[in-house]
Design an enzyme around this catalytic site. Structure first.
Site, PDB file in Angstrom:
ATOM      1  N   ALA A 200       1.385  -1.464  -0.029  1.00 22.52           N
ATOM      2  CA  ALA A 200      -0.200   0.118  -0.122  1.00 22.52           C
ATOM      3  C   ALA A 200       1.072   1.312   0.169  1.00 22.52           C
ATOM      4  O   ALA A 200       0.922   2.084  -0.979  1.00 22.52           O
ATOM      5  CB  ALA A 200      -0.953   0.401   1.290  1.00 22.52           C
ATOM      6  N   CYS A 327      25.209   1.499   1.813  1.00 19.74           N
ATOM      7  CA  CYS A 327      25.846   0.976   3.725  1.00 19.74           C
ATOM      8  C   CYS A 327      25.842  -0.173   4.337  1.00 19.74           C
ATOM      9  O   CYS A 327      25.007  -0.798   4.468  1.00 19.74           O
ATOM     10  CB  CYS A 327      26.197   2.453   4.013  1.00 19.74           C
ATOM     11  SG  CYS A 327      26.822   2.622   4.736  1.00 19.74           S
TER      12      CYS A 327
END
Ligand code: PLP
Length: 401
Positions: A200, A327
């Site tokens: 959603a 990262c």
């Protein structure tokens, strides 16, 4: 501070109409839908209304919708649920090398549980080759999972053709349509898929709410065990407000997509930004196919600099975008999608993704164009690779391309 939000592929703002639809379920309509009293049964009916809306959104029957806690869970349910329920027929799964980690890491987990997985390569645009798919099918293949639209570069895969081949070979076909929902009209019947995931928060609904379409007759096990919710396919008290919000978001999304000028406006903004960047900044490449790409995504690599540094400078200017790097333990790993389309680590590091939504305007594009060339120049002036390149240009053995 006023900011320009161009990260709609990461998440979208919740539509105010959706917020309004959800509100009563935090207040007077708080009852547990499994309870017997009248106010609880009303909530149960509202959930079933929302299920109808999602079924309409996907063109299926409401009994084929399973509510989940988002796109990641829908992908997990589809892949593990089919794998464990059908392992007596075989233990081989086909997917692509550019799937979202919700699919890739689920497949990796299944490998550790004794399944084997083929990761199909893609071409320079991120497209899966139909003949590679045919070749990968084995006697023990039980499932294929190929995404509808890629979240980083926007490639739209040939789902209808792939699902047809899977059907001919008696293989379940799942597609992760998390990025397609809200940008492309979804029709599971026309696509011919057995399973399809949506989330959603990618189409102006709330986070932590998703759904899996499971075609009637599909043999699937739950991955979350507990009560008998969702017809034994997903245990746990329903996220009522989330489900109602997703139903409203789906309804609004259908309205939005029914007028082609809406999505065209978004495409025009994206195309304008692409053109302006290409005209003003040298050594930039656009990732993803020119045509078969969702209309809201622009992923570029700006050579000789790092995407992360660009993001930080854009953030100083109030612009929100994304880069393809994640990262991991202190080292910046380039995106698996950009490496799969054949980019070098160096070029992939310079990637940046701008993704548009229904609230973006011409002003947003203008703002990026105003600041981006300056940021690139500043960062390139600090880059040893750029300095080396410019030395080459001056000495006549290199050129800016
Ligand atoms: N699949 C794709 C293609 C996505 O882009 C995302 C989210 O970025 C997901 C799955 C996961 O969805 P969620 O954030 O709802 O868990």
């Amino acid at each position: 501070m006023q900011y320009v939000y161009l990260d709609n592929a990461a998440t979208t703002p919740v539509d105010i109409e959706v917020v309004k639809a959800m509100e009563p379920y935090y207040k007077e309509k708080f009852a547990n839908p499994s309870a017997v009293y009248t106010i609880a049964q009303e909530v149960k009916r509202d959930i079933e209304d929302a299920r109808e809306k999602i079924a309409k959104f996907l063109n299926c029957s409401s009994s084929e919708i399973v509510f989940t806690g988002g796109g990641t869970e829908a992908d997990n349910l589809a892949i593990k649920g089919i794998a464990f329920a059908n392992q007596d027929k075989g233990k081989h799964i086909i997917t692509s090398s550019i799937e979202h980690h919700a699919v890739l890491n689920t497949c990796k987990y299944l490998e550790s549980a004794g399944f084997s997985v083929t990761y199909l390569p893609v071409d320079k645009y991120g497209m899966v080759d139909i003949s590679d798919f045919k070749k990968a099918i084995r006697k023990d293949t039980i499932l294929a999972s190929i995404m509808y639209a890629n979240n980083e570069i926007g490639t739209i895969e040939p789902i209808k053709e792939l699902a047809q081949i899977a059907k001919e070979n008696d293989i379940y076909f799942h597609t992760d349509a998390v990025q397609a929902a809200g940008k492309i009209k979804l029709n599971v019947k026309d696509l011919g898929v057995d399973l399809l995931s949506i989330s959603a928060h990618k189409f102006y609904g709330p986070k932590g709410t998703g759904a899996l379409y499971v075609r009637k007759g599909t043999k699937i096990y739950p991955v979350i065990h507990g009560g008998h919710h969702e017809k034994n396919r997903r245990a746990g008290t329903e996220n009522v407000a989330g489900i109602i919000g997703m139903g409203k978001a789906a309804e609004l999304s259908m309205e939005f997509l029914s007028d082609v000028s809406n999505i065209k406006r978004i495409k025009n903004l994206r195309d304008k930004l692409e053109k302006e960047i290409m005209d003003r900044i040298p050594d930039v490449i656009v990732n993803g196919p020119p045509e078969k790409r969702i209309d809201n995504v622009l992923n570029i690599c700006i050579k000789y600099i790092e995407g992360e540094s660009m993001l930080i400078h854009l953030d100083f200017e109030g612009i929100c975008a994304s880069s393809g790097s994640a990262c991991t333990s202190g080292s910046l790993e380039p995106s698996h999608v950009l490496l799969a389309i054949g980019l070098s680590h160096e070029v992939a590091h310079g990637s940046i993704r701008f993704s548009f939504g229904k609230y973006n305007t011409e002003e947003d594009v203008k703002k990026v164009i105003e600041v981006l060339p300056g940021i690139v120049e500043k960062l390139r002036n600090m880059s040893p690779f750029w300095k080396e390149k410019m030395k080459g240009v001056r000495n006549g053995y290199s050129r800016i391309d």
